[in-house]
Every structure is written in structure tokens, then in C-alpha cells.
Design a protein around this motif. Structure first.
Motif, PDB file in Angstrom:
ATOM      1  N   ASN A  28       0.815  -1.208   0.000  1.00 31.14           N
ATOM      2  CA  ASN A  28       0.000   0.000   0.000  1.00 31.14           C
ATOM      3  C   ASN A  28       0.856   1.269   0.000  1.00 31.14           C
ATOM      4  O   ASN A  28       1.946   1.308   0.557  1.00 31.14           O
ATOM      5  CB  ASN A  28      -0.941   0.013   1.209  1.00 31.14           C
ATOM      6  CG  ASN A  28      -0.204   0.038   2.528  1.00 31.14           C
ATOM      7  OD1 ASN A  28       0.633  -0.806   2.789  1.00 31.14           O
ATOM      8  ND2 ASN A  28      -0.506   0.998   3.370  1.00 31.14           N
ATOM      9  N   LYS A  30       0.177   5.861  -0.858  1.00 36.07           N
ATOM     10  CA  LYS A  30      -0.795   6.893  -1.223  1.00 36.07           C
ATOM     11  C   LYS A  30      -0.855   7.120  -2.724  1.00 36.07           C
ATOM     12  O   LYS A  30      -1.876   7.526  -3.261  1.00 36.07           O
ATOM     13  CB  LYS A  30      -0.451   8.203  -0.505  1.00 36.07           C
ATOM     14  CG  LYS A  30      -0.676   8.145   0.995  1.00 36.07           C
ATOM     15  CD  LYS A  30      -0.379   9.484   1.647  1.00 36.07           C
ATOM     16  CE  LYS A  30      -0.632   9.439   3.150  1.00 36.07           C
ATOM     17  NZ  LYS A  30      -0.341  10.731   3.810  1.00 36.07           N
ATOM     18  N   GLY A 247     -11.636   5.916   2.953  1.00 36.43           N
ATOM     19  CA  GLY A 247     -10.925   6.485   4.100  1.00 36.43           C
ATOM     20  C   GLY A 247     -11.590   7.749   4.615  1.00 36.43           C
ATOM     21  O   GLY A 247     -11.716   7.946   5.836  1.00 36.43           O
ATOM     22  N   LEU A 288      -6.517   1.338   4.519  1.00 35.92           N
ATOM     23  CA  LEU A 288      -5.263   1.839   3.948  1.00 35.92           C
ATOM     24  C   LEU A 288      -4.733   0.916   2.863  1.00 35.92           C
ATOM     25  O   LEU A 288      -3.908   1.324   2.028  1.00 35.92           O
ATOM     26  CB  LEU A 288      -4.195   1.993   5.049  1.00 35.92           C
ATOM     27  CG  LEU A 288      -4.504   3.006   6.149  1.00 35.92           C
ATOM     28  CD1 LEU A 288      -3.447   2.930   7.244  1.00 35.92           C
ATOM     29  CD2 LEU A 288      -4.571   4.419   5.581  1.00 35.92           C
TER      30      LEU A 288
END
Length: 291
Positions: A28, A30, A247, A288
Motif C-alpha cells: 500500500n 498513497k 478512508g 489503507l
């Protein structure tokens, strides 16, 4: 169906006596964070490889590796016959001119001389080999995507369970919420009665009670939380690429649960709020990983 950012894919292609291995894995992140290790022969195609990966994977910390395993006939260093013959002729000529004995073991002597066993050819990537390599890369990416889908299905199942748990806990608050008004009224009256020779206006008491109850009212928080739970479920069904949105929704759910907790003046209600927070925290940890 959501996808996880965790995945792994591997593929192999065999061409011209070489076995080409392609491996790709992701975690994972961003954004798309791509690290590529490519053997020199295929470096001219690095931009094309990166474009293939970024078009499909979109997000995640991605490690891409391609290496070549050659068979024994390819890995053995060839003997340069032209250079060897040239050394042989020079040694014979010097022996004759200077009356130096010829070596007893010609091969041992000649093979130790410079460049006799040096690989001098330069490999060039042709279209046939690149087509095979590109197919292997596409296959490895496809396997990673399949892995992500499987992981995503497991996450979606877990999220669904947690959302349902929060919804059930939210409903379990209602009986305590309905009875706490009378509890508050009774507590205030009992407190007033403990004060000797006190007189109070019952109408004014009712007005103060209404004001106090309105400040503790959690109907709006309950409605907003229910809407967030529903929106979370709908967003999961909209396909991959929803991780960031999920999220954000989880953050909004947390705000409503926290406000509900701050307005809950009963131990039973606060215990339920703690359980909701626990369920939500598990969602936040796993969201996430969603692409």
C-alpha cells in the motif's frame, strides 16, 4: 468490487535459449511508487515497461524485477579462434628467429594469453525477443491484479461485517436513549428534594429539562452515522479505485461516533460507543490497503 494494493505476480518466457523471469509485487502507498530493476539488454524499454505498469496498477508501492537465466551453452565463454591462431603464429615465428624452444603444452600457454577467452559480442534486443518479454510482463501484471482482486474480496467481506456490527450497535443505543430522559428528570427531582425547605417551579423545571435534553439529543448524529454506513457500502460496490474515498467516509463515521460518545451520559451508552470505535478502528487499519 474493491481491490487491495497488496499483490504479487510472476511470469517466465523462454526465447533464444534464455529464460526470462518477470516478477512484480506491490504494497500500500498513497500514490504509485514504482521501483524497477531491469537487466541492461531491456533498459531501452524501461519507459514502455513503466507505462504498462502505471496504466494498470494506478496506486501502490510497486517493485518490478526482470532478469535472465541462460543455459550452459550460452553462459560458457567462447574461445576466440582468430586471436588464438594469431598468437600461435607469432610464437612459432619468434621461436624460429630466436631459437627458443616451443611450448610443450600449446593449449595451456595459448588459453592464458589476453583476449583469447573474452566475450566480445554485443547483444542487441530484436523484436521477436521483446514481444516475448512484453507478453511475460503483461502476464505478471495480470496475475498481480488477480491477487489484488482476491485480497479485495476478503477486505470487502470484512468491511461488510464491521459496518453491520456498527449498525447493530447503533440500534442497540435506542432503548437506553429513550429511558434516559426519565432518569435525568428523576435524578434532578430527587436532588431538589434533598434540600430542606426548597420550593421550585415545576414549569420552569420542565423548561430546563427540555433544554438539557436537547443538548444531549443524538438523533442527528445517529442519522448521519447511518447515512455514512450506507454510503460506505455503496462506495465499495462501485469498483476499484475507491480507497481514498472509503478512508474519508471512515473519518466522518468517527466524528459522529465521537460526538455520540460525548453526549452519552449513561454508562451503557458509552460502552456501546466504545464497541463502535473498536469496529471502526479495524476498518481504518485495513482501508489503507484498498486501492
Amino acid at each position: 468490487m474493491i481491490q487491495s494494493m497488496t499483490g504479487y505476480g510472476k511470469s517466465t518466457a523462454v526465447v533464444k535459449g534464455k529464460k526470462i523471469h518477470v516478477e512484480i509485487k506491490s504494497l500500500n502507498s498513497k500514490a504509485l511508487d514504482l521501483s524497477a530493476r531491469i537487466v541492461p539488454l531491456y533498459r531501452e524499454k524501461e519507459m514502455e515497461i513503466r507505462a504498462m505498469i502505471s496504466r494498470t496498477l494506478e496506486r501502490g508501492k510497486v517493485d518490478f524485477t526482470i532478469w535472465v537465466e541462460k543455459d550452459d551453452t550460452q553462459t560458457a565463454t567462447p574461445i576466440n579462434g582468430v586471436i588464438l591462431d594469431n598468437y600461435y603464429q607469432q610464437i612459432k615465428q619468434i621461436s624460429e628467429e630466436r631459437h627458443i624452444p616451443l611450448p610443450a603444452d600449446w593449449f595451456a600457454t595459448l588459453l592464458r594469453l589476453p583476449d583469447v577467452m573474452t566475450r566480445t559480442e554485443v547483444e542487441e534486443l530484436d523484436e521477436e525477443e521483446w514481444t516475448a518479454v512484453r507478453t511475460a510482463i503483461e502476464e505478471a501484471i495480470g496475475k498481480l491484479v488477480d491477487f489484488r482482486k482476491q485480497e479485495g474480496a476478503a477486505l470487502q467481506k470484512k468491511f461488510t461485517e464491521k459496518i453491520q456490527n456498527i449498525g447493530d450497535l447503533l440500534k442497540s443505543i435506542e432503548p437506553y436513549e429513550q429511558s434516559r430522559t426519565e432518569r435525568i428528570r428523576q435524578r434532578l427531582v430527587e436532588a431538589l428534594e434533598t434540600i430542606p425547605n426548597v420550593e421550585y417551579d415545576k414549569n420552569r423545571l420542565e423548561q430546563e429539562m427540555i433544554y438539557y435534553i436537547e443538548k444531549l439529543d443524538i438523533n442527528e448524529e445517529k442519522q448521519r452515522l447511518a447515512n455514512h454506513l450506507k454510503y460506505f457500502m455503496e462506495t465499495m460496490e462501485n469498483g476499484h479505485g475507491q480507497g481514498k474515498k472509503l478512508g474519508f467516509i471512515a473519518q466522518e463515521m468517527g466524528r459522529e461516533i465521537n460526538t455520540t460518545g460525548s453526549k452519552s451520559n449513561l454508562a451503557e451508552m458509552q460502552n456501546i460507543v466504545v464497541k463502535m470505535k473498536d469496529e471502526l478502528e479495524q476498518i481504518k487499519e485495513q482501508v489503507l490497503n484498498v486501492m
